[in-house]
Design an enzyme around this catalytic site. Structure first.
Site, PDB file in Angstrom:
ATOM      1  N   SER A  79       0.782  -0.869  -0.156  1.00 48.13           N
ATOM      2  CA  SER A  79       0.087  -0.029  -0.002  1.00 48.13           C
ATOM      3  C   SER A  79       0.860   0.992  -0.029  1.00 48.13           C
ATOM      4  CB  SER A  79      -0.606  -0.092   1.627  1.00 48.13           C
ATOM      5  OG  SER A  79      -1.731   0.941   2.037  1.00 48.13           O
TER       6      SER A  79
ATOM      7  N   TYR B 190      -0.843   0.159   9.999  1.00 45.08           N
ATOM      8  CA  TYR B 190      -1.258  -0.356   9.089  1.00 45.08           C
ATOM      9  C   TYR B 190       0.260  -0.271   8.260  1.00 45.08           C
ATOM     10  CZ  TYR B 190      -2.781  -1.383   4.286  1.00 45.08           C
ATOM     11  OH  TYR B 190      -2.976  -1.939   2.807  1.00 45.08           O
TER      12      TYR B 190
END
Length: 246
Positions: free
Chosen positions: A144, A157
């Protein structure tokens, strides 16, 4: 159906929905036999129905990706049955809390690292010998853009994806003289359950569907691929060296 990946054996984690499901279907349509790994039996059965309707074949593996011993058992089973693995798609992921770092519960921290980092290390540990038996082993892990950013409240995250990136780049360096090519795939915003949880006010209809992302992942699974240790940035439709996407 096509013959692009005919005769190849591909394993996909998080295969029951989102990018994992779309990738599993695309792999099967390209001729690969798909080992579909996910926790939810019913969703796996729905995936199997879709793959069969399209003329493909899959083996369903209900497994919690945090079960490291289960991953080892799966590796041994694949070795006994097939003797190799051609394609590994490390897709399963957890979002965790969008929260100030000091407010994150230790249990949540440990869980997200277990899913996003440790589980992928266990996949590498268990399947590296099988990928080396392939004439063109391909290891692809979903990352990501959060990994390169220091966005407030996204620390958990982002930290896991940064760790994943470093781990995959290291694995690529360790296998550069082998038939294995290990890369990261950064899809950008996609219409998934995780995205909806992270951005509840966003109009999902403005985002690309996972099925539109999957063909680009298949490019990284091709036996003809030469790149390794790089990031394929979906929005730019090109490989980038292991650094922050521009």
């Amino acid at each position: 159906m096509s013959d692009l990946l005919k005769g190849r054996l591909a394993l996909v984690t998080g295969a029951s929905r989102g990018i994992g499901r779309a990738t599993a279907v695309a792999l099967a349509e390209a001729g690969a036999h798909v080992i579909a790994v996910a926790r939810t039996v019913g969703a796996l059965e729905d995936l199997d129905d879709e793959i069969r309707e399209k003329g493909g074949a899959a083996t369903l593996v209900p497994l919690d990706i945090k079960d490291g011993d289960g991953i080892d058992r799966l590796g041994y089973t694949l070795f006994e049955r097939y003797g190799k693995l051609d394609i590994l798609i490390g897709n399963a992921g957890a979002l965790g809390a969008i929260s100030p770092l000091g407010h994150i519960e230790p249990k949540d921290w440990d869980n997200v690292f277990a899913v996003n980092v440790t589980a992928n290390w266990r996949l590498i540990r268990s399947f590296d010998p099988l990928l080396r038996k392939s004439d063109a082993g391909r290891a692809i892990f979903i990352t990501s853009g959060a990994a390169w950013k220091s966005t407030a409240y996204w620390g958990l995250y982002a930290a896991t994806k940064a760790a994943l990136n470093s781990m995959v780049a290291t694995y690529a360096a360790e296998t550069v003289n082998s038939p294995i090519r290990a890369n990261l795939f950064s899809p950008g915003p996609v219409r998934t359950h995780m995205r909806a949880a992270a951005m509840p006010g966003e109009d999902a209809d403005t985002l690309p569907h996972p099925s539109s992302i999957a063909p680009s992942i298949l490019k990284l699974a091709s036996p003809d691929l030469t790149e390794t240790g790089q990031v394929y940035e979906m929005r730019q439709a090109r490989f980038l060296s292991f650094r922050a996407p521009e």
